[in-house]
Design a protein around this motif. Structure first.
Motif, short mmCIF file in Angstrom:
data_model
loop_
_atom_site.label_atom_id
_atom_site.label_comp_id
_atom_site.label_asym_id
_atom_site.label_seq_id
_atom_site.Cartn_x
_atom_site.Cartn_y
_atom_site.Cartn_z
N TYR A 248 0.91 -1.29 0.03
CA TYR A 248 0.13 0.03 -0.02
C TYR A 248 0.85 1.29 0.05
O TYR A 248 2.16 1.19 0.36
CB TYR A 248 -1.00 -0.20 1.23
CG TYR A 248 -0.37 0.24 2.66
CD1 TYR A 248 0.38 -1.09 3.14
CD2 TYR A 248 -0.11 1.23 3.30
CE1 TYR A 248 1.03 -0.73 4.40
CE2 TYR A 248 0.64 1.31 4.46
CZ TYR A 248 1.09 0.22 5.14
OH TYR A 248 1.73 0.47 6.17
N ASP A 249 0.30 2.38 -0.28
CA ASP A 249 1.15 3.51 -0.27
C ASP A 249 0.31 4.80 0.51
O ASP A 249 -0.55 4.66 1.09
CB ASP A 249 1.54 4.17 -1.70
CG ASP A 249 0.35 4.05 -2.66
OD1 ASP A 249 -0.71 4.27 -2.19
OD2 ASP A 249 0.58 3.39 -3.69
N ARG A 250 1.15 5.77 0.38
CA ARG A 250 0.71 6.78 1.39
C ARG A 250 -0.62 7.28 1.42
O ARG A 250 -1.29 7.77 2.43
CB ARG A 250 1.69 8.05 1.10
CG ARG A 250 1.83 9.14 2.09
CD ARG A 250 3.05 10.27 1.69
NE ARG A 250 2.86 10.20 0.22
CZ ARG A 250 2.43 11.43 -0.31
NH1 ARG A 250 1.96 12.46 0.37
NH2 ARG A 250 2.16 11.63 -1.71
N TYR A 268 4.77 -1.43 3.06
CA TYR A 268 4.56 0.10 2.67
C TYR A 268 5.55 0.30 1.68
O TYR A 268 6.49 0.17 1.67
CB TYR A 268 4.91 0.89 3.93
CG TYR A 268 4.57 2.34 3.49
CD1 TYR A 268 3.40 2.83 3.41
CD2 TYR A 268 5.90 3.32 3.40
CE1 TYR A 268 3.46 4.24 3.15
CE2 TYR A 268 5.68 4.74 3.35
CZ TYR A 268 4.66 5.18 3.07
OH TYR A 268 4.44 6.53 2.65
N VAL A 269 5.03 0.95 0.46
CA VAL A 269 5.71 1.23 -0.72
C VAL A 269 5.58 2.75 -0.99
O VAL A 269 5.91 3.18 -2.24
CB VAL A 269 5.47 0.31 -2.07
CG1 VAL A 269 5.73 -1.15 -1.78
CG2 VAL A 269 3.96 0.20 -2.39
N GLY A 270 5.16 3.71 -0.27
CA GLY A 270 4.89 4.79 -0.63
C GLY A 270 6.08 5.62 -0.19
O GLY A 270 7.07 5.42 0.27
N LYS A 271 6.00 6.98 -0.18
CA LYS A 271 7.22 7.95 0.11
C LYS A 271 7.08 7.95 1.56
O LYS A 271 6.19 8.23 2.20
CB LYS A 271 6.80 9.21 -0.54
CG LYS A 271 7.43 9.62 -1.74
CD LYS A 271 7.24 11.01 -2.22
CE LYS A 271 6.93 10.92 -3.81
NZ LYS A 271 6.51 12.02 -4.30
N ALA A 277 10.00 7.42 -2.73
CA ALA A 277 9.13 6.48 -2.92
C ALA A 277 10.06 5.03 -3.38
O ALA A 277 11.04 5.25 -4.26
CB ALA A 277 8.10 6.34 -3.79
N GLN A 280 8.97 2.25 -9.14
CA GLN A 280 7.97 1.71 -9.67
C GLN A 280 8.31 0.15 -10.18
O GLN A 280 7.58 -0.59 -9.98
CB GLN A 280 7.09 2.59 -10.95
CG GLN A 280 5.89 1.88 -11.45
CD GLN A 280 4.78 1.81 -10.28
OE1 GLN A 280 4.57 2.69 -9.62
NE2 GLN A 280 4.08 0.69 -10.13
N ILE A 283 8.39 -2.21 -7.55
CA ILE A 283 6.82 -2.59 -6.93
C ILE A 283 6.34 -3.58 -8.02
O ILE A 283 5.91 -4.75 -7.74
CB ILE A 283 5.94 -1.34 -7.05
CG1 ILE A 283 6.40 -0.23 -5.79
CG2 ILE A 283 4.44 -1.92 -6.67
CD1 ILE A 283 5.79 0.87 -5.85
N LYS A 301 -4.62 0.72 -3.51
CA LYS A 301 -3.97 2.35 -3.92
C LYS A 301 -5.30 3.31 -3.34
O LYS A 301 -6.23 2.78 -3.32
CB LYS A 301 -3.96 2.52 -5.43
CG LYS A 301 -2.72 1.67 -5.94
CD LYS A 301 -2.81 1.84 -7.66
CE LYS A 301 -1.50 1.12 -8.08
NZ LYS A 301 -0.40 2.14 -7.87
#
Ligand code: SAH
Length: 460
Positions: A248-250, A268-271, A277, A280, A283, A301
């Motif tokens: 999931y991301d931010r 967690y793959v967000g910034k 981040a 891509q 991911i 997302k």
């Protein structure tokens, strides 16, 4: 959560019940159902209670409560009409670290009885921590209506075949098998009252599954919406409950993340504030690897995965790798923010079309077809446009839109922290700065913004 709901194994365990009246009898019924051995301390007891004591293999101690009654018991319930006796039982039990419940006196309890929905071995406890028992009972009534009696029979069937299934199938195939049992022909047969056939089907299929133990990995690309978890689709929720691992991301709100299966691994793959981040490409590769290991991978997302979400790139990679996937649309930020801010995106008098535009600056520049955008009769929604808000407003004015064109910024739309600032193309950048608007924020520009005063409804 102030109280932790636990499931106690009371089978054949001695439990002390102090009191012999109606309330004590109600508690005795529950304890007896769970298989407890009832010891009842009371000078007098009713007939039903006496019968329960006998059936449970316990004993009626035909005298007033004495501290020695606590010797050797696992759990204590005080249900007398004498508050000094109740208080004494509670104090004595606490000294011995015994779990104790005093009916209708939460302050004297170390545990409370939740409202219970029962379906065979399945028990759902609803606890308000003693603070709102009527609400807990109301929720129980709703669940009662929702769950058919067959659920309990399915649970029994699962319990009686559990060891066999465990021996036959390794994880994560086993989890897949159970999902199939609970959603497929086995559960349907039980619903139809054909329990023997259901059991036969389960065992027969178990043999087949054993023959092909290839894990069946899959990716769910799911739109989690703009923040309010109430805006998820049914399908999103179901797949969130099935996932083995979630990336999931931010932008995914805590309220939405809370609904992912608790045992699922979370990545967690967000910034992160000062970091970049996860690239891509990493991911994309991770989705492929996790699915190949047989996992149900949830790619969660914010908003809609196909609107400024790079969802297309991710499934492109999955398609190349031959991995099955499905895409679940979500409510995009424009829809969510517009609704919750009371701004219709189109309106007969103001806007015949609406455009979703990225306001993301590349090297400090925003190369957009400004001439096209600066035409009246449409609504412009800028995603990722907070840093560039000044450029956006200036370019639109320079290309011919009136300075007085209404414009709004919605910060953290649809969440309890939502803020909306409204001005026009001339004033909006200054307002954003003065109000210290932060990401995520979305700008809505056009005549429709003037309707907000009248149509706004969302307050928390
Ligand atoms: N796929 C997402 C958009 C991702 S781009 C969707 O469909 O909504 C990220 C941008 O979306 C943010 O910069 C912001 O402009 C917008 N956004 C996402 N969630 C938001 C929210 N709750 N409130 C305001 N803007 C939001």
């Amino acid at each position: 959560m102030r109280y932790l709901p636990l499931a106690f194994d009371l089978l054949d365990r001695p439990c002390l019940l102090v009191g012999g009246g109606g309330i004590a009898t109600r508690k005795a019924r529950l304890l007896h159902k769970a298989g407890a051995r009832l010891l009842v301390a009371a000078p007098e007891v009713g007939e039903e209670l006496l019968e329960l004591v006998r059936e449970s293999g316990g004993r009626w101690l035909s005298e007033r409560y004495e501290p020695r009654h606590l010797d050797g018991v696992d759990l204590v319930v005080a249900a007398t009409s004498d508050s000094s006796v109740n208080a004494a039982v509670s104090a004595d039990a606490r000294v011995r670290h015994l779990p104790v419940n005093v009916v209708d006196s939460p302050e004297l309890c170390t545990f409370t009885f939740p409202a219970i929905v029962e379906r065979g071995p399945l028990a759902i406890g609803i606890s308000s921590g003693g603070g709102a028992p009527v609400l807990a009972r109301r929720i129980r009534a709703q669940l009662e209506a929702l769950l058919s009696p067959a659920v309990g029979v399915v649970a029994e069937l699962a319990a009686s075949t559990r060891e066999q299934v465990k021996a036959a199938l390794p994880e994560p195939v086993r989890r897949d098998f159970w999902r199939w049992v609970f959603s497929g022909p086995v559960a349907r047969k039980v619903e139809a009252g054909q329990v023997q056939q259901a059991r036969a089907e389960l065992l027969h299929s178990l043999g087949e599954w054993q023959g092909s133990p290839e894990p069946r990995g899959e990716v769910y690309l799911v739109g989690g919406g703009p923040g309010d978890s109430d805006l998820l689709t049914f399908r999103a929720l179901r797949l969130m409950q099935e996932a083995d691992v979630v990336l999931y991301d931010r932008l995914v709100s805590p309220a939405v993340l809370e609904l992912v299966r608790r045992d699922a691994e979370r990545i967690y793959v967000g910034k992160q504030k000062q970091f970049h981040a996860v690239p891509q490409e990493d991911i994309n590769q991770r989705l492929v690897d996790l699915a190949r290991q047989g996992n149900k991978v949830l790619r969660l997302k914010g908003g809609d995965p196909f609107i400024f979400g790079r969802g297309g790139e991710e499934i492109d990679r999955l398609a190349d790798a031959g991995i099955p996937f499905q895409v679940v649309p979500g409510i995009t930020a424009a829809s969510g923010c517009a609704s919750y801010a009371g701004i219709p995106l189109t309106h007969r008098d103001h806007a015949q079309s609406v455009r979703f535009i990225t306001g993301h600056l590349k090297d400090g520049i925003l190369a957009l077809p400004w001439g096209e955008l600066a035409t009246p009769g449409q609504t412009l929604v800028f995603y990722m446009g907070l840093t560039g808000i000044e450029t956006i407003c200036r370019e639109l004015i320079d290309h011919g839109l009136s300075k007085k064109t209404p414009a709004a910024l919605v910060e953290k739309g649809t969440t309890p922290d939502q803020r909306v600032v409204v001005g026009d193309l001339e004033t909006l950048p200054g307002l954003a700065e003065r109000e210290k608007i932060e990401a995520p924020a979305l700008s809505i520009i056009g005549g429709v913004v003037s309707l907000r005063d009248k149509l706004s409804w969302f307050r928390r």
